[in-house]
Enzyme design. Sequence first.
Site, mmCIF file in Angstrom:
data_model
loop_
_atom_site.group_PDB
_atom_site.id
_atom_site.type_symbol
_atom_site.label_atom_id
_atom_site.label_comp_id
_atom_site.label_asym_id
_atom_site.label_seq_id
_atom_site.Cartn_x
_atom_site.Cartn_y
_atom_site.Cartn_z
ATOM 1 N N LYS A 157 56.522 51.736 43.177
ATOM 2 C CA LYS A 157 54.857 50.808 42.533
ATOM 3 C C LYS A 157 54.424 49.786 43.450
ATOM 4 O O LYS A 157 54.548 48.620 43.548
ATOM 5 C CB LYS A 157 55.092 50.106 41.366
ATOM 6 C CG LYS A 157 54.358 49.743 40.221
ATOM 7 C CD LYS A 157 54.146 49.520 39.096
ATOM 8 C CE LYS A 157 53.437 48.911 38.026
ATOM 9 N NZ LYS A 157 52.943 49.882 37.556
ATOM 10 N N ALA A 158 53.589 50.550 44.332
ATOM 11 C CA ALA A 158 52.537 49.587 45.737
ATOM 12 C C ALA A 158 51.402 49.842 45.480
ATOM 13 O O ALA A 158 50.614 50.333 45.162
ATOM 14 C CB ALA A 158 53.126 50.343 47.076
#
Length: 288
Positions: A157-158
């Site tokens: 979850k960048a």
Amino acid sequence: MAGYDDRDGKIWMDGTLADWRDANVHILTHALHYASSVFEGERAYNGKIFKSRQHSERLHYSAGQLDFEIPFTVDEIEAAKADVLKANGLTDAYVRAVAWRGAGPDMGVASAGNPVRLAIAAWEWGAYYGDAKMKGAKLDISKWKRPSPETIPCHAKAAGLYMICTLSKHAAEAKGCSDAMMFDYRGYVAEATGANIFFVKDGEVHTPKPDCFLNGLTRQTVIGMLEERQVKVHERHIMPEELESFQQCWLTGTAAEVTPVGQIGDYNFEVGELTRGIAQDYEQLVRV
């Protein structure tokens, strides 16, 4: 309405609670220039964050995928989130934890010498899609596609992975839509800009296989709920031409929760019994 930088309250930063307006970073923060940042979006219901520990664990995983290590343990992050809710007097809230490479001796692409920072904020946030829970959200179809796993760390979850999501959502809103559905690099149905997607056909559920996008915690929760209802769930690649054969559709995500979809491009869906039932069951589950 005041901006998110101009509010009363406290934000946890690197081990201490800072005044909301003072929780700032330097302009040469590495993450601002090179997207070396990961985050979690979480919701607290009645003072308890749903799947809190799983979110903290995923934050650590995402950081590892971006080649940095968060200098706080999962237990310390859990305690910090509780402190943030208490300090702001919140019981029902959205919680945002974010970790990033900060300002330091490196200001090129490489940044191994820069410190890793961690912050946690919380605020009241209502329904992500407004009144869509009643009548169904309207979605555009994005021109941008989710990239191949060979090009990005697709299960992290960048922050950087959301660039095309922002572009897609802006284009959708300009057309009067709430969000956009995205295909993947192969042309299969993938997800919305910040939520996973489910379809119903003849009482069975079909959802894209998360092999190049985030397998959301809400997605996993809803699949478990469907299995408890003994509803058949097909996790598979879905072709665009199949959209016209589906009768119902919904989105899942921490912010979106379970939101019915009424339209995707030229395809229409009913807000049917199964969609409403899963949405209601989820509302009850998160408040247990």
